[in-house]
Write an enzyme that holds these catalytic residues in place. Structure first.
Site, mmCIF file in Angstrom:
data_model
loop_
_atom_site.group_PDB
_atom_site.id
_atom_site.type_symbol
_atom_site.label_atom_id
_atom_site.label_comp_id
_atom_site.label_asym_id
_atom_site.label_seq_id
_atom_site.Cartn_x
_atom_site.Cartn_y
_atom_site.Cartn_z
ATOM 1 N N SER A 191 -44.874 11.943 6.524
ATOM 2 C CA SER A 191 -45.756 13.101 6.411
ATOM 3 C C SER A 191 -45.620 14.074 7.575
ATOM 4 O O SER A 191 -45.763 15.289 7.397
ATOM 5 C CB SER A 191 -47.214 12.644 6.295
ATOM 6 O OG SER A 191 -47.581 11.884 7.435
ATOM 7 N N LYS A 194 -36.916 10.880 16.222
ATOM 8 C CA LYS A 194 -38.012 11.275 15.332
ATOM 9 C C LYS A 194 -38.273 12.765 15.535
ATOM 10 O O LYS A 194 -38.617 13.204 16.637
ATOM 11 C CB LYS A 194 -39.244 10.445 15.677
ATOM 12 C CG LYS A 194 -40.438 10.618 14.770
ATOM 13 C CD LYS A 194 -41.526 9.614 15.187
ATOM 14 C CE LYS A 194 -42.795 9.773 14.405
ATOM 15 N NZ LYS A 194 -43.832 8.785 14.828
ATOM 16 N N MET A 231 -35.886 7.405 20.913
ATOM 17 C CA MET A 231 -36.027 6.004 21.320
ATOM 18 C C MET A 231 -34.726 5.263 21.054
ATOM 19 O O MET A 231 -33.886 5.720 20.260
ATOM 20 C CB MET A 231 -37.159 5.334 20.524
ATOM 21 C CG MET A 231 -38.529 5.972 20.712
ATOM 22 S SD MET A 231 -39.732 5.386 19.476
ATOM 23 C CE MET A 231 -39.148 6.241 18.006
ATOM 24 N N ASP A 254 -52.498 2.417 11.976
ATOM 25 C CA ASP A 254 -51.810 2.768 10.733
ATOM 26 C C ASP A 254 -51.272 1.492 10.077
ATOM 27 O O ASP A 254 -50.402 0.829 10.640
ATOM 28 C CB ASP A 254 -50.663 3.735 11.026
ATOM 29 C CG ASP A 254 -50.031 4.282 9.752
ATOM 30 O OD1 ASP A 254 -50.309 3.746 8.662
ATOM 31 O OD2 ASP A 254 -49.256 5.234 9.848
ATOM 32 N N ASN A 273 -44.077 0.534 9.641
ATOM 33 C CA ASN A 273 -44.242 0.556 11.089
ATOM 34 C C ASN A 273 -43.771 -0.738 11.747
ATOM 35 O O ASN A 273 -43.792 -0.853 12.969
ATOM 36 C CB ASN A 273 -45.707 0.798 11.460
ATOM 37 C CG ASN A 273 -46.163 2.189 11.083
ATOM 38 O OD1 ASN A 273 -45.349 3.104 10.956
ATOM 39 N ND2 ASN A 273 -47.463 2.371 10.886
ATOM 40 N N ASP A 317 -44.000 2.341 15.404
ATOM 41 C CA ASP A 317 -44.723 3.614 15.379
ATOM 42 C C ASP A 317 -46.020 3.501 16.168
ATOM 43 O O ASP A 317 -46.825 2.602 15.924
ATOM 44 C CB ASP A 317 -45.026 4.014 13.930
ATOM 45 C CG ASP A 317 -45.440 5.464 13.807
ATOM 46 O OD1 ASP A 317 -46.491 5.804 14.380
ATOM 47 O OD2 ASP A 317 -44.741 6.248 13.147
#
Length: 435
Positions: free
Chosen positions: A137, A155, A242, A285, A290, A304
């Site tokens: 998202s 990311k 990362m 989350d 994740n 995440d």
């Protein structure tokens, strides 16, 4: 690697509002067509029947996924937090957004990279893949290699997302309200305010980098978990770089031995208790993506950290008291703990309060058995039925405090993952040392 079709992310507020206005008009057109069809068949059309047609469901899902950002994220939040209170068809629409995301066009991606890293950005890499590994998202993830050869995961945030959060949330909420799909008494304003705050935090990748560093320190001595290395010199507010950490998706572990699946879920439940009671910092989350599992090192990979949340000593201790009351099956202790957490509104009546206590006791079923068999559990539909009874028969639409709401999302996500892995876990034994 994601196979979703690329599309341009609408960046300006006007363009994003226009996307929602276009969606509303197309949904309205679909409603008129479905209503006319039902009238022609001699049926009296109901609002939800003409609104939530399969075609309209597809329109809503595709448009929110196309917009990404807060529009998509709010749909995800509502599907997780208010799913039991929404019509099943709308819940289905919103739930699809948890897994759907389309990557941005390569030209748009190149413009973002040039803006963040400069015109000669490619000099910092020996390889950079323009095909994303995943799209969600807020942003998408790309594989790359540092100029020293080390594999990286980059990311990259969609352009315009961080500046459109407040207007997106307000516009989507308006669309849902005027549709008549949300229950009349459901107060979603606290949820909307929290959605904005969380999204602003998630859109700040420097904040996520700080949370990653905190978790690296907190888990430095725990060899069960593997976290990626941060590259701060290649990170910014809109890009997080990362080290690439290898691992398989957790749902792929369903083919692994029972002992491995049980061990993975035991580690995740113990990590949750560490977060609540020791760290007072929770990654809230529950998305399965994740986490990954490194079969070579037998380590859980934590990926995440955008949705991390700090918890006060008052709330942390409130949950400690709540779990004590649940283990002792003492509702007076549970009531006091829920009040400390801030769960009850001033307008609650005794029957509603008792129903909430009963619902909490039901949710604690995994604590009442020495080993809980998640595969055989039908707790999720029973919880849904109890929640619906609370909201419909007792007319209790109270929104829990946001700290509780996000924590309960995490617990529910772990329950669903444990069920998917058909795990058997001694949840009570894992919890008791923290009480």
């Amino acid at each position: 690697m994601t196979t979703a079709k690329s599309s341009k992310v609408p960046t300006s507020r006007l363009a994003r509002f226009g996307s929602l206005a276009s969606l509303a008009s197309r949904v309205a057109g679909g409603m008129l067509a479905e209503g006319a069809r039902q009238l022609a068949q001699g049926q009296k059309p109901a609002l939800q029947q003409v609104l939530l047609t399969p075609a309209n469901a597809k329109r809503v899902t595709q448009q929110l996924a196309h917009m990404r950002g807060a529009a998509m994220k709010l749909g995800q939040l509502l599907s997780m937090d208010a799913g039991d209170l929404l019509p099943p068809a709308l819940s289905g629409i919103l739930a699809q957004l948890r897994a759907h995301g389309s990557p941005m066009l390569p030209a748009q991606l190149a413009a973002v990279l040039k803006q963040e890293w400069g015109a000669d950005w490619q000099r910092q890499f020996s390889h950079f893949s323009f095909a994303p590994l995943a799209a969600a998202s807020i942003g998408q993830v790309h594989a790359a290699n540092h100029d020293n050869g080390r594999p990286l995961a980059v990311k990259i945030q969609y352009p315009g997302i961080s500046t459109s959060i407040d207007s997106d949330v307000d516009n989507v909420a308006t669309l849902l309200r005027i549709s008549g799909l949300l229950p009349q008494g459901l107060a979603i304003d606290p949820l909307l305010a929290e959605a904005k705050q969380q999204l602003h935090q998630e859109a700040d990748y420097l904040q996520e980098a700080r949370y990653l560093q905190r978790y690296q320190q907190l888990l430095a001595a725990d060899q069960r978990f593997l976290l990626p290395e941060l590259y701060p010199e290649l990170s910014s507010r809109h890009i997080l770089t990362m080290g690439f950490v290898d691992g398989v998706a957790l749902d792929e572990l369903s083919r692994q031995p029972q002992t491995l699946r049980d061990g993975v879920m035991s580690d995740l439940f113990e990590l949750l208790f560490l977060e609540i009671f020791s760290f007072r910092l929770v990654q809230t989350d529950p998305n399965f993506a994740n986490y990954r599992y490194n079969l070579a090192t037998n380590q859980l990979v934590l990926l995440d950290f955008g949705a991390c949340r700090d918890y006060s000593p008052t709330v942390s201790d409130g949950y400690r008291q709540l779990f004590r009351g649940l283990l002792q099956q003492d509702q007076s202790i549970q009531l006091q703990a829920l009040q400390q957490i801030g769960y009850f509104g001033t307008d609650i009546v005794p029957a509603q309060q008792q129903a909430v206590l009963d619902l909490v006791s039901l949710a604690a079923e995994p604590l009442q058995q020495a080993v809980y068999d998640f595969a055989a559990s039908d707790l999720a539909p029973r919880m849904r039925d109890a929640g619906l009874q609370l909201s419909t028969r007792l007319r209790y639409w109270h929104t829990p405090p946001v700290d509780a709401l996000f924590l309960h999302r995490k617990m529910a996500g772990l329950f669903l993952l444990a069920k998917q892995l058909q795990a058997k876990v001694s949840v009570r034994a894992l919890l008791e040392p923290f009480l």
